[in-house]
Design a protein around this motif. Structure first.
Motif, PDB file in Angstrom:
ATOM      1  N   PRO A   1      -6.326  -6.249  -4.327  1.00 31.84           N
ATOM      2  CA  PRO A   1      -5.270  -5.354  -4.825  1.00 31.84           C
ATOM      3  C   PRO A   1      -5.318  -3.965  -4.198  1.00 31.84           C
ATOM      4  N   THR A  30      -3.759  -4.422  -0.588  1.00 36.96           N
ATOM      5  CA  THR A  30      -2.302  -4.559  -0.582  1.00 36.96           C
ATOM      6  C   THR A  30      -1.616  -3.243  -0.949  1.00 36.96           C
ATOM      7  N   THR A  31      -2.235  -2.438  -1.816  1.00 34.59           N
ATOM      8  CA  THR A  31      -1.656  -1.142  -2.165  1.00 34.59           C
ATOM      9  C   THR A  31      -1.765  -0.159  -1.002  1.00 34.59           C
ATOM     10  N   LYS A  55       0.746  -0.084   1.788  1.00 35.90           N
ATOM     11  CA  LYS A  55       2.045   0.523   1.505  1.00 35.90           C
ATOM     12  C   LYS A  55       1.966   2.046   1.382  1.00 35.90           C
ATOM     13  N   SER A  77      -2.856   5.439  -4.180  1.00 38.86           N
ATOM     14  CA  SER A  77      -3.555   4.161  -4.294  1.00 38.86           C
ATOM     15  C   SER A  77      -3.944   3.835  -5.730  1.00 38.86           C
ATOM     16  N   PRO A  95      -2.273   2.660  -8.356  1.00 39.58           N
ATOM     17  CA  PRO A  95      -1.909   1.321  -8.872  1.00 39.58           C
ATOM     18  C   PRO A  95      -2.874   0.229  -8.435  1.00 39.58           C
ATOM     19  N   GLY A  96      -3.368   0.315  -7.202  1.00 41.30           N
ATOM     20  CA  GLY A  96      -4.351  -0.660  -6.739  1.00 41.30           C
ATOM     21  C   GLY A  96      -5.674  -0.525  -7.468  1.00 41.30           C
ATOM     22  N   SER A 126      -5.240  -2.132 -10.872  1.00 40.96           N
ATOM     23  CA  SER A 126      -5.256  -3.596 -10.734  1.00 40.96           C
ATOM     24  C   SER A 126      -6.673  -4.100 -10.479  1.00 40.96           C
TER      25      SER A 126
END
Length: 259
Positions: A156, A159-160, A163, A191, A193-194, A197
């Protein structure tokens, strides 16, 4: 009956594709949850409605010790997974350091191996270097947790970070920010949100883990997962075990709402 009406009668709708998934959810998610609720609120001997199972759980000091140990191990595992996984994910997501996807696959490949096999292999490796369940059960358990759940923290985060808005990072440097300020003010907030997660993917599964604490802790490190397994296995008390399972589900639900 006309040909047109026959076509309308046997027309296949895309909504019907949900039927197999709905049956699966009903049989393997909803029904087990209903059984847990039933056992949690019924007496073991008579099957009558009762709250005694909850009294048994909350009146036992050993249960609170297990819950406390679960929070400690879960917190340590989450902390180490973030400390190790964050820089790794940043390097993997940065094209300047990672020119291809080979390094990403190297971190994913261990997840293809059976969970139990990985745990037993970790136990044998730790015993080879002198860390075993007999002398360092907590340390061995934490190491096993970090090894098994580290990929779940990296993915996670990776992937964050793919972006991340590179223009904001470059603008911060142009405005005079040093690497530390850039990380604190720009990179880390983007980062976040990652990070959340990654915490969700490591903390709660750690508390409910069974195999790692059983194989690496040698019965000396008991987590909530082991406690539930004991009540459903050796203690043969599905009712109290269901109460603890229900409490675990509540904690997971609260953590999801908070995140």
């Amino acid at each position: 009956m006309s040909q047109a009406s026959k076509k309308m009668k046997f027309r296949f709708s895309r909504k019907q594709l949900c039927i197999p998934y709905g049956l699966f959810m009903l049989l393997f998610v909803v029904l087990p949850l209903l059984l847990i609720v039933y056992y949690a609120f019924t007496d073991k001997e008579t099957g009558q409605f009762t709250f005694n199972n909850f009294v048994t759980v909350f009146s036992s000091g050993s249960n609170f010790k297990v819950i406390g140990m679960s929070f400690i191990v879960g917190g340590l595992n989450t902390l180490f997974c973030l400390l190790i996984g964050y820089p790794i994910a940043y390097l993997l997501a940065n094209s300047k350091f990672n020119k291809n996807k080979v390094l990403v696959y190297l971190f994913i490949i261990p997840m293809w191996i059976n969970f139990v096999i990985r745990t037993i292999a970790t136990r044998d490796l730790l015993e080879f270097i002198g860390i075993s369940s007999s002398n360092e059960p907590l340390l061995a358990t934490v190491i096993g947790m970090v090894y098994n759940y580290l990929p779940f923290a990296i993915l996670p985060l990776y992937t964050t970070m793919l972006k991340l808005d590179k223009s904001q990072i470059e603008a911060a440097y142009d405005l005079g920010a040093n690497p530390f300020i850039n990380f604190v003010k720009v990179i880390f907030p983007m980062s976040l949100p990652g990070v959340i997660s990654a915490i969700m993917m490591t903390f709660m599964p750690t508390m409910s883990s069974y195999i790692i604490a059983d194989k690496l802790g040698g019965g000396k490190t008991t987590l909530i997962g082991n406690l539930i397994a004991n009540y459903f296995g050796g203690f043969s008390n599905y009712n109290v075990g269901s109460v603890i399972s229900l409490l675990m589900l509540v904690m997971i639900g609260i953590s999801v709402l908070l995140t």
